[in-house]
Design a protein around this motif. Structure first.
Motif, PDB file in Angstrom:
ATOM      1  N   ARG A 245      -0.618  12.997  75.728  1.00  0.00           N
ATOM      2  CA  ARG A 245      -1.902  12.545  75.197  1.00  0.00           C
ATOM      3  C   ARG A 245      -1.699  11.918  73.820  1.00  0.00           C
ATOM      4  N   GLY A 246      -2.287  10.756  73.620  1.00  0.00           N
ATOM      5  CA  GLY A 246      -2.198  10.087  72.319  1.00  0.00           C
ATOM      6  C   GLY A 246      -0.948   9.248  72.147  1.00  0.00           C
ATOM      7  N   GLU A 247      -0.104   9.223  73.184  1.00  0.00           N
ATOM      8  CA  GLU A 247       1.175   8.533  73.053  1.00  0.00           C
ATOM      9  C   GLU A 247       1.113   7.143  73.690  1.00  0.00           C
ATOM     10  N   THR A 248       1.975   6.235  73.207  1.00  0.00           N
ATOM     11  CA  THR A 248       2.121   4.928  73.837  1.00  0.00           C
ATOM     12  C   THR A 248       3.542   4.782  74.356  1.00  0.00           C
ATOM     13  N   LEU A 249       3.638   4.587  75.668  1.00  0.00           N
ATOM     14  CA  LEU A 249       4.936   4.311  76.276  1.00  0.00           C
ATOM     15  C   LEU A 249       4.925   2.856  76.709  1.00  0.00           C
TER      16      LEU A 249
ATOM     17  N   ASN B  28      -4.362  -4.452  66.248  1.00  0.00           N
ATOM     18  CA  ASN B  28      -4.959  -3.542  65.261  1.00  0.00           C
ATOM     19  C   ASN B  28      -6.127  -2.772  65.872  1.00  0.00           C
ATOM     20  N   LEU B  29      -6.922  -3.467  66.698  1.00  0.00           N
ATOM     21  CA  LEU B  29      -8.062  -2.815  67.350  1.00  0.00           C
ATOM     22  C   LEU B  29      -7.569  -1.699  68.278  1.00  0.00           C
TER      23      LEU B  29
ATOM     24  N   GLN C  29      -6.922   4.023  69.514  1.00  0.00           N
ATOM     25  CA  GLN C  29      -6.036   5.122  69.885  1.00  0.00           C
ATOM     26  C   GLN C  29      -6.181   6.277  68.912  1.00  0.00           C
ATOM     27  N   GLN C  30      -6.226   5.946  67.608  1.00  0.00           N
ATOM     28  CA  GLN C  30      -6.427   6.966  66.583  1.00  0.00           C
ATOM     29  C   GLN C  30      -7.748   7.692  66.769  1.00  0.00           C
ATOM     30  N   GLU C  31      -8.807   6.914  66.991  1.00  0.00           N
ATOM     31  CA  GLU C  31     -10.146   7.502  67.039  1.00  0.00           C
ATOM     32  C   GLU C  31     -10.381   8.354  68.272  1.00  0.00           C
TER      33      GLU C  31
ATOM     34  N   PHE D 157      -1.576   5.151  75.953  1.00  0.00           N
ATOM     35  CA  PHE D 157      -1.385   3.803  76.501  1.00  0.00           C
ATOM     36  C   PHE D 157      -0.079   3.724  77.272  1.00  0.00           C
ATOM     37  N   LEU D 158      -0.160   3.073  78.426  1.00  0.00           N
ATOM     38  CA  LEU D 158       1.044   2.602  79.088  1.00  0.00           C
ATOM     39  C   LEU D 158       1.026   1.102  78.865  1.00  0.00           C
ATOM     40  N   LEU D 159       1.878   0.645  77.950  1.00  0.00           N
ATOM     41  CA  LEU D 159       1.870  -0.761  77.538  1.00  0.00           C
ATOM     42  C   LEU D 159       2.925  -1.524  78.331  1.00  0.00           C
ATOM     43  N   ILE D 160       2.461  -2.455  79.156  1.00  0.00           N
ATOM     44  CA  ILE D 160       3.388  -3.274  79.932  1.00  0.00           C
ATOM     45  C   ILE D 160       3.530  -4.594  79.206  1.00  0.00           C
TER      46      ILE D 160
END
Lengths: 343, 322
Positions: A49-53, A204-205, A210-212, A217-220
């Motif tokens: 949770r809260g992580e971006t891979l 930035n958005l 993500q912070q809020e 995120f699963l960033l492809i």
């Protein structure tokens, strides 16, 4: 790593996932048995949770297919997807409906995903109506609220997608993904279609959201600059498999798989003082229809050894959270006796 | 280095819905033999239209309304359509983002190359095919004799782009305009293509290359000089080192700062607020002023002219004078 994500709950676990597509026989001249494209060929990873891979790789490596399997827009052939501990690999339609609230997608081209005949307000209201979110009387206010969360003024609810710029449309795409308060967002090349100055606004958005909201995120992405800036960990894919996984800085500073090394060396650095003329990787990725035996990368690998042609390398751990699938990392006495690491 | 191409006040307008959009506005630059000049900017800034205007390859609703394009003492804008057809391909050639723009899907690539050689260099078929194979080898296609009989669809995107480059080289043009030639390619294939451009540049010192791209990484790695475009105008021009290490125009500064790969750490990226203006309604004065962090009272009133900051380095910004 994002300190908040380090010890947080495991949100998504993917175990030995495979997605094979049958190929129409006539395309292959009608001969032989039914061929399969192994778009995703045994992929495992987890996401907190809260992580971006980030999933990175070149076209045809299977990163988008993998994303679509997790969203269950595609039915996996084999393997397991667990979301908050629940096996959702073959969840039935009713359960999927509920899951789609929790797992959302942002596309590269929001224009293709926004109905051109609906106003932005109608587009954002639709999921709220379908999922019966909040009292009906309050939904216009919820739409305005969604718009403000992505930095758009309330007046945009009366405009149509074609009246917006690319960056504004991607903001609407993000607002639509946020409408049902998801926990996981699969972002498939979310800024690739945008100009540099607008790309920075959108990244930035996403970081702020993500912070809020503690989103995962699963960033492809194929853009390694975006990946380095935005993700906590990176998985490098080549022809349906993850060949290396590491915390982001570790991967960029200490890449261990020859493919990752070549990929990083190929990035044109936006600085003329870092001018390089690296000998680029020869050849092109082979077809996933007919992947080479052994390590899929061996025909292009400058370090290929005889065993690479016959066997698939397992994952070798090289540091905490960092592994690479390459026989060069095999430390066993037998491997050392066989000649160790070549030049 | 000898100047090959002199572009002066090039101005191109598009007519849409009865209104005129000035997509390229008084663009002036020189291209020298042996150099790669980068033309960089975001979508809609007019960089591709500038390239198409040089070859006079514009859609029917577009007109070059002003300017001169001098190639070896001749103004291309004064040439008849027939003369221009002969100049295109033989003296000034273009490589597009999508190689299929230049390839015919229904003929083997060898025939397409040979045809160009027959027409422009007066070769007979056997000689043309031999030269075609040599050209394919020179752009890094292995066993070219065998590949001559293959159709475009039998090649990957990266290979097709090499074939197009081979075709444009067939006539040994003085000026090569390349519009986003690597944008559609994967990064490892892009690296191969950039290397090919670098080799071409070293081997053909008499050719000048105008490289049009939005990718500042490609610019930094490949170009000698850079022109930065914004809203139809060149706002800054200089050596690649000057542009990347001492950018003077606030737009160039902001653009470089917003590259994720140049940002330090994971904090917010310095984004440029707002969007690129519509060519139907450019802001008054300096067209960047509504988005400029250094805007002051004169900016909405006065059109900045290029000011020389050091030899070869100019910026059109009122911070440096009028």
């Amino acid at each position: 790593m994002n300190p908040r994500a380090m010890n947080s709950e495991m949100l998504l676990e993917v175990l030995d996932l495979r997605k094979h597509f049958p190929v129409a026989r006539r395309l292959l001249g009608g001969a032989g048995s039914r061929k399969m494209v192994r778009a995703v060929d045994g992929v495992s990873f987890s996401l907190r949770r809260g992580e971006t891979l980030a999933l990175v790789g070149e076209s045809g490596c299977g990163k988008s297919t993998l994303g679509r399997c997790i969203l269950r827009l595609l039915e996996p052939t084999q393997g397991e997807i667990r979301f908050r501990g629940e096996d959702i690999t073959h969840a039935p339609a009713g359960r999927l409906r509920e899951l789609r609230r929790r797992i959302q997608i942002i596309f590269q081209d929001p224009y293709a995903s926004l109905n051109p005949r609906m106003t932005i307000g109608q587009i954002l209201r639709e999921p709220l109506d379908i999922y019966n979110e909040g009292p009906s009387a309050q939904r216009s206010r919820m739409v305005t609220d969604l718009l403000s969360r992505v930095g758009l003024a309330p007046r945009y609810s009366h405009t149509y997608p074609h009246q917006l710029s690319g960056g504004q449309r991607q903001r609407v795409g993000i607002a639509a993904a946020l409408a049902l308060e998801p926990e996981l967002i699969v972002a498939d090349e979310p800024v690739s279609a945008l100009d540099l100055s607008v790309q920075a606004q959108i990244l930035n958005l996403l970081a702020r959201l993500q912070q809020e909201y503690g989103l995962s995120f699963l960033l492809i992405s194929h853009d390694l600059g975006v990946v380095r800036h935005f993700s906590d960990r990176v998985a490098v894919m080549y022809l349906g498999r993850i060949v290396e996984m590491a915390p982001t800085e570790e991967l960029f500073v200490n890449p261990r798989h020859p493919y990752t090394q070549a990929l990083l060396a190929s990035i044109p650095q936006p600085d003329p003082r870092l001018r390089a003329d690296p000998l680029p990787l020869a050849g092109e990725p082979p077809s996933p229809l007919d992947p080479p035996a052994g390590c899929h990368f061996h025909p292009r690998c400058p370090h290929a050894m005889p065993r690479c042609r016959e066997h698939s390398p397992p994952h070798y751990d090289v540091a905490a959270g960092h592994y690479a699938s390459c026989f060069l990392l095999d430390q066993t006495p037998a491997a050392a006796a066989a000649g160790g690491i070549p030049g | 280095m000898r100047t090959l191409l002199e572009v002066r006040n090039l101005t191109t307008e598009f007519a849409t819905d009865g209104r005129r959009a000035r997509v390229v506005d008084h663009v002036t630059f020189d291209l020298r033999a042996g150099e790669i000049l980068g033309l960089v900017g975001e979508s809609g800034c007019g960089k591709s239209t500038t390239g198409f205007s040089l070859l006079r390859l514009l859609p029917s609703n577009a007109d070059i309304v002003e300017g001169e394009v001098w190639l070896d003492g001749e103004d291309l804008l004064r040439k008849s359509d027939e003369e221009m057809r002969r100049i295109r391909g033989s003296r000034i050639a273009m490589v597009f983002q999508d190689p299929m723009t230049s390839l015919d899907p229904s003929f083997p690539v060898g025939d397409q190359l040979a045809e160009v050689l027959e027409e422009h260099r007066g070769m007979g078929r056997p000689e043309a095919l031999e030269e075609a194979a040599r050209l394919l080898r020179s752009v890094g296609i292995s066993s070219p004799e065998a590949r001559l009989r293959a159709y475009p669809h039998e090649f990957s995107g990266g290979m097709r782009q090499r074939i197009v480059i081979a075709i444009t080289l067939a006539c040994d043009p003085q000026v090569l305009v390349a519009d986003e030639p690597t944008t559609a390619l994967d990064v490892t294939i892009q690296a191969q293509t950039l290397r090919l451009f670098r080799t071409l540049n070293t081997e053909r010192r008499h050719t000048g290359i105008l490289l049009i791209t939005h990718d500042l990484g490609v610019i930094a790695q490949l170009c000698h000089r850079v022109a930065v475009m914004y809203a139809g105008e060149i706002v800054e021009m200089g050596d690649v080192e000057a542009i990347f290490t001492r950018p003077a125009h606030p737009y160039t500064q902001a653009l470089l700062a917003s590259i994720p790969a140049r940002a330090r750490g994971r904090g917010a990226l310095p984004a440029i607020e707002g969007t690129v203006p519509n060519p139907m309604a450019y802001p008054s004065g300096c067209r960047f002023h509504p988005r400029c962090p250094k805007v002051f009272a004169d900016c909405p009133q006065l059109r900045p002219q290029p000011v020389q900051l050091s030899p070869g380095h100019t910026a059109a910004c009122l911070l440096y004078g009028r």
